[in-house]
Design an enzyme around this catalytic site. Sequence first.
Site, PDB file in Angstrom:
ATOM      1  N   SER A  46      59.393  43.643  63.142  1.00  0.00           N
ATOM      2  CA  SER A  46      59.670  44.519  64.362  1.00  0.00           C
ATOM      3  C   SER A  46      60.620  43.907  65.253  1.00  0.00           C
ATOM      4  O   SER A  46      61.626  43.802  64.602  1.00  0.00           O
ATOM      5  CB  SER A  46      58.139  44.393  64.991  1.00  0.00           C
ATOM      6  OG  SER A  46      58.125  45.585  66.000  1.00  0.00           O
ATOM      7  N   ASP A 196      55.734  49.600  60.819  1.00  0.00           N
ATOM      8  CA  ASP A 196      56.008  48.365  61.202  1.00  0.00           C
ATOM      9  C   ASP A 196      55.274  47.213  60.527  1.00  0.00           C
ATOM     10  O   ASP A 196      54.188  47.253  60.143  1.00  0.00           O
ATOM     11  CB  ASP A 196      55.361  48.464  62.707  1.00  0.00           C
ATOM     12  CG  ASP A 196      55.635  46.875  63.389  1.00  0.00           C
ATOM     13  OD1 ASP A 196      55.875  45.902  62.972  1.00  0.00           O
ATOM     14  OD2 ASP A 196      55.796  47.298  64.713  1.00  0.00           O
TER      15      ASP A 196
END
Length: 333
Positions: A46, A196
């Site tokens: 991320s 993610d």
Amino acid sequence: MEWIDEADAVFRGGGVKGLALAGALVGFAEHPTKPVHTWKNVAGASAGAIIACYLATGHDAHEMLDLMRKTNFEQFADFPLHNKLLGVGRLLVRHGMAPGDAFERWFDDVLGGATFAGCRSGDTWSLKLIACDVTSKRLLVLPDDLPTYRDPKTGKQIDPDAFRISRAARMSMSIPYFFQPVELLDAQGNRCTIVDGGTLSNFPVWLFDVDPAVSGRPPSRPTFGFTLKGGKGLGGEGLVKLMPWGLRFAFDIFHTAQEAWDERFVSHSTRVRTLAVDAADVGTTEFDLSPERQMTLVRNGEQAARAFLDQFSLEDYENTFHAKLAEPALATT
């Protein structure tokens, strides 16, 4: 033991809170007796992936901090007509409140269109990003796992060296529900949804570990982990409160998944090499963060880095892993 000023690094995800990690990098570079100036192998999930990408493409800690200071983070929340409520409506149709295109365009420009070819070192890559294939239920390490997929536009097998780093970072930071997922094709031509990497492992500090018994060689440098503590989840609380109960519950599940796995398996060896920076009360997607609160994160990172290095010793690191670091190669003239 003589200090060495190079290391590997793994960065935790956390959205805009990554400013604190940029501050920590500067703290490492400026430490008076134990500085680290060179990051050889870097990885992240991320927001941590964004930091890792920037370092891997030839930039240093001060450039990283300068970039984040002058970046308008609000541009990344590219809701339809810049309206959060319209974003909630978009979620029901496109599986993400924001398309994420603004971030990818910006980051590709920042990196000059760089691909993974520029991060290749022999038969591996010095940059690794974490993503999650929720269709195949796989934790992905990019670019290593890219050849198992095909480009949805051309149908051709993906060549990691030709794959743009900005696209891989976009995959790694596709926060479920907030950003539209990225789609790839598997070997059979089925569509796979990529989100993610923090969904499964928000802090993959294990990525560069070397087992001397298996590799036949000791590790050549330490690996440091950069993580966050405190802070808030997606958008603080305001945005989530606008959502129906079902979506709020889904966000709670997502945040639990982000934290629980890595927290459950934090070992002594992880704590010895991990710097934790206080994220204050900042939310993951609080892209309209004021300059004052941005500086709070940066200062927290710098101070945490100094305190961490003040007490860190290579001897303790070696004792924890039961293996000495390889001696640095002698310089040749």
